[in-house]
Design a protein around this motif. Structure first.
Motif, PDB file in Angstrom:
ATOM      1  N   TRP D 192       0.836  -1.202   0.000  1.00 23.05           N
ATOM      2  CA  TRP D 192       0.000   0.000   0.000  1.00 23.05           C
ATOM      3  C   TRP D 192       0.869   1.249   0.000  1.00 23.05           C
ATOM      4  N   GLN D 193       1.923   1.254   0.842  1.00 26.06           N
ATOM      5  CA  GLN D 193       2.832   2.408   0.847  1.00 26.06           C
ATOM      6  C   GLN D 193       3.458   2.583  -0.534  1.00 26.06           C
ATOM      7  N   THR D 194       3.922   1.466  -1.109  1.00 25.23           N
ATOM      8  CA  THR D 194       4.558   1.559  -2.432  1.00 25.23           C
ATOM      9  C   THR D 194       3.586   2.132  -3.442  1.00 25.23           C
ATOM     10  N   PHE D 195       2.339   1.678  -3.356  1.00 24.09           N
ATOM     11  CA  PHE D 195       1.335   2.159  -4.308  1.00 24.09           C
ATOM     12  C   PHE D 195       1.097   3.652  -4.117  1.00 24.09           C
ATOM     13  N   ARG D 196       0.847   4.025  -2.880  1.00 24.11           N
ATOM     14  CA  ARG D 196       0.438   5.401  -2.586  1.00 24.11           C
ATOM     15  C   ARG D 196       1.596   6.382  -2.783  1.00 24.11           C
ATOM     16  N   LEU D 197       2.762   6.023  -2.289  1.00 24.32           N
ATOM     17  CA  LEU D 197       3.875   6.971  -2.272  1.00 24.32           C
ATOM     18  C   LEU D 197       4.738   6.885  -3.523  1.00 24.32           C
ATOM     19  N   LEU D 198       4.648   5.773  -4.285  1.00 27.51           N
ATOM     20  CA  LEU D 198       5.552   5.621  -5.421  1.00 27.51           C
ATOM     21  C   LEU D 198       4.793   5.512  -6.739  1.00 27.51           C
ATOM     22  N   ARG D 199       3.929   4.485  -6.842  1.00 29.00           N
ATOM     23  CA  ARG D 199       3.321   4.224  -8.153  1.00 29.00           C
ATOM     24  C   ARG D 199       2.377   5.340  -8.575  1.00 29.00           C
ATOM     25  N   VAL D 200       1.519   5.770  -7.651  1.00 29.16           N
ATOM     26  CA  VAL D 200       0.541   6.790  -8.032  1.00 29.16           C
ATOM     27  C   VAL D 200       1.223   8.089  -8.468  1.00 29.16           C
ATOM     28  N   PRO D 201       2.119   8.648  -7.630  1.00 30.48           N
ATOM     29  CA  PRO D 201       2.757   9.884  -8.104  1.00 30.48           C
ATOM     30  C   PRO D 201       3.485   9.686  -9.429  1.00 30.48           C
ATOM     31  N   ALA D 202       4.141   8.519  -9.576  1.00 26.40           N
ATOM     32  CA  ALA D 202       4.891   8.290 -10.814  1.00 26.40           C
ATOM     33  C   ALA D 202       3.971   8.265 -12.025  1.00 26.40           C
ATOM     34  N   SER D 203       2.701   7.854 -11.799  1.00 24.67           N
ATOM     35  CA  SER D 203       1.795   7.721 -12.946  1.00 24.67           C
ATOM     36  C   SER D 203       1.145   9.056 -13.312  1.00 24.67           C
ATOM     37  N   LEU D 204       1.259  10.054 -12.416  1.00 30.54           N
ATOM     38  CA  LEU D 204       0.541  11.313 -12.650  1.00 30.54           C
ATOM     39  C   LEU D 204       0.781  11.910 -14.037  1.00 30.54           C
ATOM     40  N   PRO D 205       2.031  12.015 -14.495  1.00 29.45           N
ATOM     41  CA  PRO D 205       2.206  12.655 -15.816  1.00 29.45           C
ATOM     42  C   PRO D 205       1.397  11.960 -16.899  1.00 29.45           C
ATOM     43  N   TYR D 206       1.340  10.634 -16.837  1.00 28.54           N
ATOM     44  CA  TYR D 206       0.596   9.892 -17.858  1.00 28.54           C
ATOM     45  C   TYR D 206      -0.903  10.144 -17.693  1.00 28.54           C
ATOM     46  N   VAL D 207      -1.342  10.192 -16.433  1.00 30.36           N
ATOM     47  CA  VAL D 207      -2.768  10.424 -16.183  1.00 30.36           C
ATOM     48  C   VAL D 207      -3.175  11.786 -16.732  1.00 30.36           C
ATOM     49  N   VAL D 208      -2.353  12.790 -16.456  1.00 27.47           N
ATOM     50  CA  VAL D 208      -2.679  14.135 -16.928  1.00 27.47           C
ATOM     51  C   VAL D 208      -2.730  14.144 -18.461  1.00 27.47           C
ATOM     52  N   ALA D 209      -1.748  13.486 -19.084  1.00 25.94           N
ATOM     53  CA  ALA D 209      -1.758  13.431 -20.551  1.00 25.94           C
ATOM     54  C   ALA D 209      -3.067  12.819 -21.033  1.00 25.94           C
ATOM     55  N   ALA D 210      -3.477  11.742 -20.389  1.00 23.95           N
ATOM     56  CA  ALA D 210      -4.716  11.073 -20.798  1.00 23.95           C
ATOM     57  C   ALA D 210      -5.907  12.012 -20.607  1.00 23.95           C
ATOM     58  N   LEU D 211      -5.890  12.758 -19.502  1.00 19.30           N
ATOM     59  CA  LEU D 211      -6.994  13.699 -19.276  1.00 19.30           C
ATOM     60  C   LEU D 211      -7.093  14.666 -20.448  1.00 19.30           C
ATOM     61  N   LYS D 212      -5.931  15.159 -20.889  1.00 19.32           N
ATOM     62  CA  LYS D 212      -5.946  16.107 -22.011  1.00 19.32           C
ATOM     63  C   LYS D 212      -6.601  15.467 -23.222  1.00 19.32           C
ATOM     64  N   ILE D 213      -6.219  14.217 -23.501  1.00 16.27           N
ATOM     65  CA  ILE D 213      -6.816  13.542 -24.658  1.00 16.27           C
ATOM     66  C   ILE D 213      -8.316  13.396 -24.448  1.00 16.27           C
ATOM     67  N   SER D 214      -8.707  13.152 -23.197  1.00 20.54           N
ATOM     68  CA  SER D 214     -10.102  12.784 -22.930  1.00 20.54           C
ATOM     69  C   SER D 214     -11.055  13.972 -22.954  1.00 20.54           C
ATOM     70  N   VAL D 215     -10.515  15.168 -22.766  1.00 22.49           N
ATOM     71  CA  VAL D 215     -11.407  16.330 -22.679  1.00 22.49           C
ATOM     72  C   VAL D 215     -12.341  16.414 -23.887  1.00 22.49           C
ATOM     73  N   PRO D 216     -11.795  16.490 -25.120  1.00 22.03           N
ATOM     74  CA  PRO D 216     -12.740  16.575 -26.240  1.00 22.03           C
ATOM     75  C   PRO D 216     -13.639  15.355 -26.322  1.00 22.03           C
ATOM     76  N   LEU D 217     -13.073  14.188 -26.012  1.00 26.33           N
ATOM     77  CA  LEU D 217     -13.887  12.973 -26.080  1.00 26.33           C
ATOM     78  C   LEU D 217     -15.093  13.081 -25.157  1.00 26.33           C
ATOM     79  N   SER D 218     -14.841  13.534 -23.918  1.00 29.91           N
ATOM     80  CA  SER D 218     -15.949  13.573 -22.950  1.00 29.91           C
ATOM     81  C   SER D 218     -17.038  14.527 -23.437  1.00 29.91           C
ATOM     82  N   LEU D 219     -16.629  15.640 -24.037  1.00 29.07           N
ATOM     83  CA  LEU D 219     -17.635  16.590 -24.547  1.00 29.07           C
ATOM     84  C   LEU D 219     -18.453  15.930 -25.654  1.00 29.07           C
ATOM     85  N   ILE D 220     -17.758  15.314 -26.599  1.00 27.86           N
ATOM     86  CA  ILE D 220     -18.475  14.611 -27.675  1.00 27.86           C
ATOM     87  C   ILE D 220     -19.432  13.598 -27.052  1.00 27.86           C
ATOM     88  N   GLY D 221     -18.932  12.870 -26.062  1.00 27.58           N
ATOM     89  CA  GLY D 221     -19.776  11.856 -25.419  1.00 27.58           C
ATOM     90  C   GLY D 221     -21.048  12.474 -24.868  1.00 27.58           C
TER      91      GLY D 221
END
Ligand SMILES: Nc1ncnc2c1ncn2[C@@H]1O[C@H](COP(=O)(O)OP(=O)(O)OP(=O)(O)O)[C@@H](O)[C@H]1O
Ligand SMILES: Nc1ncnc2c1ncn2[C@@H]1O[C@H](COP(=O)(O)OP(=O)(O)OP(=O)(O)O)[C@@H](O)[C@H]1O
Ligand SMILES: [Mg+2]
Ligand SMILES: [Mg+2]
Lengths: 321, 285, 281, 285, 281
Positions: D192-221
């Protein structure tokens, strides 16, 4: 006597064929307005009239009108109301034939819902498509002293399953086919056709570009003659008509198509000949649309309907010349 | 899994051991073996899902017009396989055409955008505008401009695939190892040589990734286009099924789409294996 | 001539003046009063009025603390960086002209190989860019031979170890027979023992090529082992603070690292770096 | 641009020079300054496009019902701004809801997939199936299951945004620096510590990138969902405009969508600046 | 006791026997007959029956050619790798138990800092993972002090140079007062001069901490400068081929690198590595 494919006209062959595009205002199905063209194509009536016709379909948004206005197509279909409204918008369109003498938009309610007359709509949820409250609904309610305030209006999509599952009490349908589809699910329903309650409605028309009507009546005449013959054939041999339809709508349910065709044929019946219309019909529709605020612009002369051409195709007995 | 986590940036070496060993662990896994291993889990998962679905439908007695059971869908497919095959083929061609056109155009624009940041910033919002424009708003125009038939459908599919390819291609064209760039410049390589021999190959992994994303998009695009122009392909099957509450056919059509998507993705994965065996991603996949 | 003088180590006694310009024919590399800021005049002063020269066929090393501007200087010589002030000439030409004449071979700390090309395709790159093609595949083979990578000709970079990649990079830098070879810490990423091996390798190659070398390194002993002369730069902003001729005989061997002459040179260089053993700790 | 190309993997150093200099070049650019610089080009491009468009429409006398001129669109927007604002707000809420739900669900699944390759391989095709399922096929079900109103629309928007987020989140959760992972394990960190303190923060840049891609998609949806259930939002404006040949309103609706998309993307970019100032991407952007 | 013995260099005369197991209390680190294949028995044999021991407070270096299994061995000691055969104990505990007791500090070649945390937040990690929090911020400060990074407490890794990052990593490895410090080429990515600086740094820190060190390196001279004892491994598959006690007095200074004692130790280790100057080239 009406010609059939069996005895081709001698006058047809020599003339060079004219290219014409007809775009049906919806996906392929057995609306009489569509079937008439399918059969005219199938049986060579178009060719006999000197036409080489390309038949297209649209998704039922407005692209068929755009294509007509862009002169990508010479003929298309639209409801009487659409024809009137676009004409009033000042767009160069004229209706040259009226197939449905009454509108094909109606309502259904579950048979067990106790809804028998429009009066029973009171306090029930009534579905509306594409967010517009149709004049015929207002009119039908007004006939029993109700307004849309007395019902719960509910935007619904284009999928009757939401009604079948009871998400809404009263569901707007195309009387021609949707009741059939709904009954297929084993749901007993009552249908409401505004026309039955004295509401002036009109069904599908053939729409042409005003320039074509003005400058090239012979083209219109040729197209109408061919399609009217197709319609007659459809009336005589509905099964062939359905077969022809399925060529364009592969996989559709023949029974449902037949149901639709029969409904349209019934709605098209007219003593003085299919496709014709009286000025009164159009005035009545105009009045309804104006009363309920759908039509806000003045309707300039000569009006949306050009009856002379189709009129000229019939003899006094309402037989095709 | 973590136990054998490869060590971070292990310094490389030239000892005999290494020269003999090093290549081995780095070489990509044997294709056929990995393919098999990679195929088993999804098939299993699929089977489980289908069985569960079928069971639920039967247990809860969900009416057919609402949601069909897998068996119903299979039955429909079996009844008129030719029809579905033909429709699938039509949509596939349109989707592929759209993929080609969209990817091509996007890559071209990407070349421009990758060339300068300001240009990228300038063009990005326009690309976004393209992205949010609902197909219905432009489909009629496409039909008016490009007539009926395949052309407008291909273009609509292209429109939908344009955006992801653009984003990735720009990144890819930028992902050139600076050291390699130095070598090219020290050898006085022409811009064209640098583009052809360095930037384009370097961008391939990103392009392939974008293609994978675009596959389902292009299929959806083709289908929507088919609705708009109301004829042909899987789109029409869906329309007709919808109009007659024929959910079995509807889901069958979706299955056809899914099969096409998986097939295309697989094809791309194969190309990737051959084309990008040199790329790190080849290891992890 | 050069091979000989390199052997008897005669050529290494370059007159100090050569730091400015050699009286004879223009030297292989001549850097005069080069100054460079990163990010405009008010930016970071990376190199400050640096001058040095490398004679035909001479092997010169450039040592200095990190960040003192060695790479900056080397990139200026390679024509990868337009310097702000000062001049750089290679046998009289400007760096770009020299590059255009394919007179420069470059090996940086990162091999910078094209990952999608095999070793031999990578080595062939300079020929390809020069418009010379298949007919000279012989030279590619030869270059790979010289660095002992023949058997790995068909390997992709990711299938090679770091040292092997550097060998391929070296072969690529030599295949088009450049007049000057510029190396920026080519062995920086390797372990000490591998470095020694590659140094021996490099010496062997150099003794057979008519090429002048400017070699940037952090390792004083490496510089001593390889060079005819070691140029020492001050901490940033980089200035040339000393030139130490290395009098070890050629051919060089690792054994010489243990010699007193070597130790002496190392001490002299450390002193120039302000790293007198005494004053440390 | 290439002239100042940063040198590849420059070895770091601890000399006084370095300790004083090194940080400076690495520090991210001043926000406000960069914002301004980054806003100018797109605005320019937009202006140019609009002027060109207007000019073309007038020159070629394109009829209004076919393509409106920007001035026509502006006129429509000006006539009933409240209507467009309200519709935009409705769709925005649905899109945001969809973004939240879709991204959330995708991240959850990603956590599972990132945990093991076989699981990833198993679930990916199913995700693909979800991706290719046309909204029309499921929208009615959503309405039946979740009633009218916002719920089904949010879920449809979620459905559309699910896929890109899934792909990126899996990559992100895998992109943990192995060295850091070693440290966590050497310190006997809990999963749990590894997930919370390491994996999640490390994934943030990818998550944000995905959010950017998803914005127009969500509107179309959201818009598509509004068509399906035929009420409210920008979708309804488009539907009505479509059925009454009101192209100007149609394009006005598209403009509203574009504005929303740009605004959302901008908002995400801001969050990114704060949240990911530590990430390399902060430099290049 | 240890600090003292480290000073007078007495502790370095560890009986050879300690390579096996020390007669006294169990040693800080004890590796017995460890063997490991990567990728199953038929896979690559990385370490072959290696044994070594590190006494309480002893500083032991592990040198060997690349790929000989140093990292593998170190990871085994850190409990990051379950070895196939042989045993590893830290003061009698298994590696996982030692890790659970937060008895291990780890510094690898890559600092492995969390890029989203500041230097001080990174150093605080071990305390946080151990459930000890804010109240012990003092210790974080102290640890940063010890490596001279106080002024950079609020910097993010990308704002720090490589050497500075390694200092932070060192502080993080020490903040929870581990009994054992494991370092895998911590200075491998740094230049020679920076390495020297950090070695001096490390010696200073070590002389104040009660910590036993296993230090993996490629640099023989670095090993000699730092260690009480140098363990030499053979080329892969790695076996322990020699243990060289370093008799240089403590505290150590860079000057000692020039001493004959140092040169002798270097020669002995090179010999053990099969790198006799004579037989090279
Ligand atoms: N592209 C760049 N932009 C800005 N500053 C730079 C750039 N390249 C180098 N610098 C700075 O210029 C100074 C000199 O850098 P340079 O790389 O030439 O030194 P160096 O001697 O090669 O260092 P090292 O030995 O670590 O490679 C350093 O302070 C560095 O931070
Ligand atoms: N995770 C791994 N999977 C497979 N093989 C590995 C792995 N890690 C290391 N090896 C191999 O095991 C052998 C020993 O590796 P190890 O890293 O322990 O050597 P090393 O002495 O640390 O090398 P270096 O000095 O370069 O770090 C090498 O041949 C290496 O290729
Ligand atoms: Mg450098
Ligand atoms: Mg190692």
């Amino acid at each position: 006597a009406p010609r059939t494919a069996a005895e081709p006209t001698p006058t047809a062959t020599p003339r060079p064929l004219r290219d014409v595009t007809f775009i049906a205002g919806f996906r392929a199905q057995a609306n009489l307005a569509f079937v008439a063209a399918y059969l005219a194509q199938e049986c060579g009536y178009f060719a006999e009239e000197g036409l080489r016709v390309t038949i297209r379909h649209s998704a039922g948004q407005d692209e068929h009108l755009k294509l007509l206005l862009a002169k990508e197509a010479q003929f298309t279909t639209a409801t009487g109301a659409q024809a009137l409204l676009r004409y009033a918008d000042g767009l160069p369109v004229r209706a040259v034939a009226l197939w449905g003498q009454r509108g094909d938009q109606g309502y259904v309610a579950r048979a067990d819902s106790g809804i028998r007359t429009p009066a029973d709509f009171k306090g029930r949820s009534v579905g509306i498509k594409s967010g517009i409250v149709p004049a015929e609904l207002r009119a039908m309610l007004a006939g029993v002293g109700l307004t849309t305030e007395d019902v719960r209006l509910q935007g619904v999509g284009f999928d009757p399953r939401v009604f079948v599952q009871g998400a809404v009490d009263i569901y707007p349908v195309f009387l021609g086919n949707e009741p059939f589809a709904i009954r297929k699910t084993g749901t007993a329903i009552t249908t409401f056709d505004p026309a039955d309650f004295g509401v002036a409605t009109l069904g599908l028309t053939y729409l042409a570009h005003a320039d074509v009507v003005r400058d090239d009546p012979t083209l219109v005449r040729a197209f109408l003659r061919a399609t009217l013959r197709g319609a007659q054939l459809a009336a005589e041999r509905p099964d062939e008509a359905v077969a022809a339809t399925l060529k364009y709508a592969d996989g559709a349910d023949p029974a449902q198509q037949r149901y639709l065709l029969d409904a349209d044929l019934a709605a098209a019946k007219r003593a003085d000949g299919m496709g014709r219309a009286s000025a009164d019909q159009w005035r009545a529709l105009q009045a309804t649309l104006e009363r309920y605020g759908v039509l806000t612009k003045p309707v300039p002369a000569p009006g949306p309907f050009e009856g002379a051409i189709i009129g000229g195709l019939y003899d006094a007995q309402g037989r095709l010349r | 899994m973590t136990a054998e986590e490869p060590q971070s940036a292990r310094r490389e070496h030239v000892t005999p051991t290494a020269t003999s060993n090093a290549p081995t662990p780095r070489a990509p896994a044997r294709p056929e073996a990995s393919t098999l291993r990679s195929l088993l889990p999804p098939l299993l998962a699929l089977a489980v899902t289908l069985v569960a679905w079928e069971a639920y439908i039967r247990a809860a007695e969900v009416p057919l017009y609402l949601v069909p059971a897998p068996s119903d869908v299979v039955a429909v497919l079996a009844r008129t396989p030719g029809r579905f095959a033909a429709a699938g083929f039509t949509s596939l061609i349109e989707a592929l055409g759209g993929l080609a056109v969209g990817a091509g155009a996007a890559f071209a624009v990407a070349v421009v955008m990758a060339h300068s940041r300001p240009l990228e910033r300038a063009l990005y919002p326009l690309a976004l505008l393209v992205k949010v424009t609902p197909v219905v708003a432009v489909a009629p125009l496409f039909i008016i401009w490009f007539g009926f038939g395949a052309a407008p459908k291909v273009l609509i599919a292209a429109l939908i695939t344009f955006f992801p390819m653009l984003v990735n291609a720009v990144t890819g064209l930028r992902s050139v190892p600076p050291a390699a760039l130095d070598v090219f410049r020290a050898l006085d390589a022409s811009p064209w040589q640098t583009f052809r021999l360095l930037r384009v190959p370097a961008s391939l992994p990103y392009v392939v990734a974008a293609l994978k994303i675009s596959v389902p998009l292009s299929l959806i695009g083709a289908v929507v286009a088919e609705w708009m122009s109301g004829d042909g392909g899987v789109g029409q099957i869906i329309l007709i099924a919808n109009s007659s509450l024929d959910t079995a056919s509807l889901f069958a059509a979706v299955v056809v789409l899914a099969v096409l998507a998986v097939a295309l993705t697989g094809a791309i994965a194969l190309v990737e294996r051959r084309l990008l065996s040199w790329h790190e991603s080849a290891e992890v996949q | 001539m050069r091979a000989a003088c390199a052997r008897d180590g005669g050529a290494v006694h370059v007159p100090e003046s050569s730091a400015g310009s050699s009286p004879s024919a223009s030297p292989a590399i001549e850097v005069r009063g080069v100054t460079h800021h990163y990010g405009g005049d008010d930016g970071l002063l990376a190199v400050d009025d640096a001058s040095l020269a490398v004679a035909e066929g001479e092997f010169v090393s450039l040592v200095g603390p990190s960040g003192c501007g060695k790479t900056t200087l080397l990139r200026a010589v390679a024509g990868l960086l337009a310097v702000e002030r000062g001049t750089v000439h290679l046998s009289g030409d400007t760096p770009r002209a020299a590059a255009a004449a394919h007179a420069v071979g470059l090996v940086a700390q990162e091999p910078g190989l094209l990952p999608w090309r095999t070793a031999e395709e990578n080595v062939a790159l300079p020929l390809q860019l020069g418009g010379i093609d298949a007919e000279r595949q012989g030279e590619v083979r030869a270059a790979l031979d010289r660095v002992g990578m023949t058997e790995f000709a068909r390997f992709r970079p990711r299938e090679l170890s770091g040292g092997m990649r550097q060998r391929v990079a070296l072969a690529r830098a030599l295949v088009h027979r450049p007049r000057v070879l510029l190396m920026d810490e080519p062995f920086g990423a390797l372990d000490e023992l591998s470095r020694e091996d590659l140094c021996v390798e490099l010496l062997r190659v150099w003794e057979h090529e008519r090429v002048s070398v400017l070699f940037v390194t952090h390792s004083i002993r490496e510089a001593v082992l390889l060079s005819d002369r070691v140029v020492v730069m001050s901490p940033a902003p980089g200035r040339v603070v000393a030139e130490v001729p290395i009098t070890l005989p050629r051919p060089r061997t690792l054994a010489m690292l243990e010699s007193e002459a070597c130790a002496a040179a190392v001490r002299e260089i450390r002193a120039a770096l302000g790293r007198l053993p005494a004053e440390v700790t």
